[in-house]
Design a protein around this motif. Sequence first.
Motif, mmCIF file in Angstrom:
data_model
loop_
_atom_site.group_PDB
_atom_site.id
_atom_site.type_symbol
_atom_site.label_atom_id
_atom_site.label_comp_id
_atom_site.label_asym_id
_atom_site.label_seq_id
_atom_site.Cartn_x
_atom_site.Cartn_y
_atom_site.Cartn_z
ATOM 1 N N ALA A 58 0.818 -1.211 0.000
ATOM 2 C CA ALA A 58 0.000 0.000 0.000
ATOM 3 C C ALA A 58 0.850 1.259 0.000
ATOM 4 O O ALA A 58 0.490 2.270 -0.615
ATOM 5 N N ASP A 65 -2.775 5.261 -6.215
ATOM 6 C CA ASP A 65 -3.215 6.027 -5.048
ATOM 7 C C ASP A 65 -3.005 5.269 -3.739
ATOM 8 O O ASP A 65 -3.584 5.625 -2.704
ATOM 9 N N ILE A 67 -4.115 2.339 -2.979
ATOM 10 C CA ILE A 67 -5.369 1.684 -2.622
ATOM 11 C C ILE A 67 -5.511 0.411 -3.441
ATOM 12 O O ILE A 67 -5.584 0.459 -4.679
ATOM 13 N N ASP A 86 -5.752 0.093 2.179
ATOM 14 C CA ASP A 86 -4.954 1.295 1.980
ATOM 15 C C ASP A 86 -3.982 1.381 3.158
ATOM 16 O O ASP A 86 -3.822 0.431 3.920
ATOM 17 N N ARG A 87 -3.328 2.505 3.307
ATOM 18 C CA ARG A 87 -2.340 2.619 4.379
ATOM 19 C C ARG A 87 -2.967 2.457 5.758
ATOM 20 O O ARG A 87 -2.381 1.852 6.650
ATOM 21 N N THR A 510 -0.876 8.600 5.136
ATOM 22 C CA THR A 510 -2.170 7.943 5.371
ATOM 23 C C THR A 510 -3.301 8.958 5.418
ATOM 24 O O THR A 510 -4.340 8.797 4.751
ATOM 25 N N GLY A 513 -4.106 10.545 2.077
ATOM 26 C CA GLY A 513 -4.948 9.692 1.245
ATOM 27 C C GLY A 513 -6.392 9.667 1.704
ATOM 28 O O GLY A 513 -7.322 9.672 0.887
ATOM 29 N N TYR A 520 -10.888 7.375 -3.408
ATOM 30 C CA TYR A 520 -11.474 6.119 -2.954
ATOM 31 C C TYR A 520 -12.659 5.725 -3.831
ATOM 32 O O TYR A 520 -12.780 4.571 -4.252
ATOM 33 N N ARG A 523 -11.337 4.544 -7.238
ATOM 34 C CA ARG A 523 -10.647 3.256 -7.223
ATOM 35 C C ARG A 523 -11.608 2.100 -7.008
ATOM 36 O O ARG A 523 -11.482 1.051 -7.651
#
Length: 540
Positions: A58, A65, A67, A86-87, A510, A513, A520, A523
């Motif tokens: 991630a 991105d 993700i 994600d992160r 984090t 994002g 989000y 994606r």
Amino acid sequence: MNGLPFLQHLIIVPVLLPMLVGALLIPVNQNRHQLKFACSLASAVLLWLLSVALLRLADGGHWPDGIGVYLASNWAAPFGIALLVDRLAALMLVLTSTIALAVLVFSARRWDRVGVHFHSLFQFLLMGLNGAFLTHDLFNLFVFFEVMLAASYGLVLHGYNLRRIQAGMQYIAINLVASLLFLIGAALIYGAAGTLNIADLASRVAALGPEDAYLLRVGASVLALAFLTKGAMWPLGFWLPTTYAAASPPVGAMLVLMTKVGIYALLRVWLAVFGDGAGGLEGFGLAALTAGGMATLLFGAVGMLASQDGCRMAGYGAIISSGTLLAVLGHSGSAVLASGLYYLLGSTLAMAAFMLLIELTERIRPPGAALLAITMEAFAIEDKPEDPVGVGIPGTLAFLGLSFVACALVISGMPPLSGFVAKFSLFHALLALPGRVPATTWLLVALMVLAGLAAIIALMRLGVRTFWASGALTPPRLQRSEALPVGALVALCVLLTVQAGPVFGYLSRTVDGLSRSDSYSRRVLMEPPVARPAAGELAR
């Protein structure tokens, strides 16, 4: 997607692996402790390695991105089940697997034998936790919450006695009500927006009409009540200290992690749905979260001062942690949120270590006050497991004392460990926000200082009573499998302090994002299903 396509399938493994291991361990004879422990430990180690791998993927640019999206059954979102890493999700997976590994090792010689199906329940708990962190759909979040809670019901009652049954029944009743609120809130949100996929909901919320927007507010408020009950916000978290005090130490350490799931769900849903692109609903409910967080801080501080039992202190310490995170969530600003996530890491590790440490320190107190005299009354698979005679570890009292001091410093936010770094960075971020500092921010800072003062007074009182006021102390004999997990969690708190710069760098990425809710939505909703092979390719 860049890199190796098969890595996409790693996203679902943290759910599948504990589910399969837990199911396979159910028919294994209860007397085969070593086999069940070995299987459970192998699963926990694999989960930790997998979580670290997902974190690196991630944060390493493998996915656009940062993700990664997994479409279960190859159905495109929002119609199918979408898992997302994600992160933030990867960080929570690493935190979960780290604490789970420590708890499992701690339980190896004693606590996994005072009741039935400990390892299966433990694996199902990990399945629910990991699924809650990975899912991007409210209904599936409810499903994983229920898996997590069903396993926790059995674990809270593990090695049951009268006190544990009373606290367990209260815990079950409260969480059943919270689950009902979750369903009602999800139904109202679906009625307003026509979707439960978080990314799809975020893309629709700005275009809702007045009536649908009002219904969405009601649904989100009911949903927040469910999350806040699990996250222990005052007055919804009244159940937590009693449950912590009654649960066995390994289960108490996992409960510390479970309270953070409600905070995580709030963070995930609110930043995505009521973020910058929400139109008239932008920032909905954040002021209420700040007020509730400050009330929770005050409640936790008073409760900690009033407590004499170490486990109840840990419960109120978890309430203080939840109150701080809720108040931080209600404030805008990337720096504030990054500092809050750093505080989440340090406080969760320290509180988990403290829950395990309490049982060890009880062994050096007078026999009449021993916690084991209470916790080992059980109708269990065995009449009573072997006493924890262990082996003599040099410097046992020094180890226990230093570990206690380290946990107390992190929990109270005193220098020089990660608790102080977290609170100092929170103060700096809160007071450096653009414009005039509002009175609520000053009040929050004052409450955080007050809560830290209350925590250090209560923990100092417990430490004096345990290490100095017990008369002549005989060093307890500990299993190495008991000392190692506590030492490892405390060492991680120290490492978190030493490596604060890189950790804050990761957390800043984090939060950056998380603030881009459009990324989000894009994606998740634009992730294409895997193309079916042509008929000719199948024939070959």
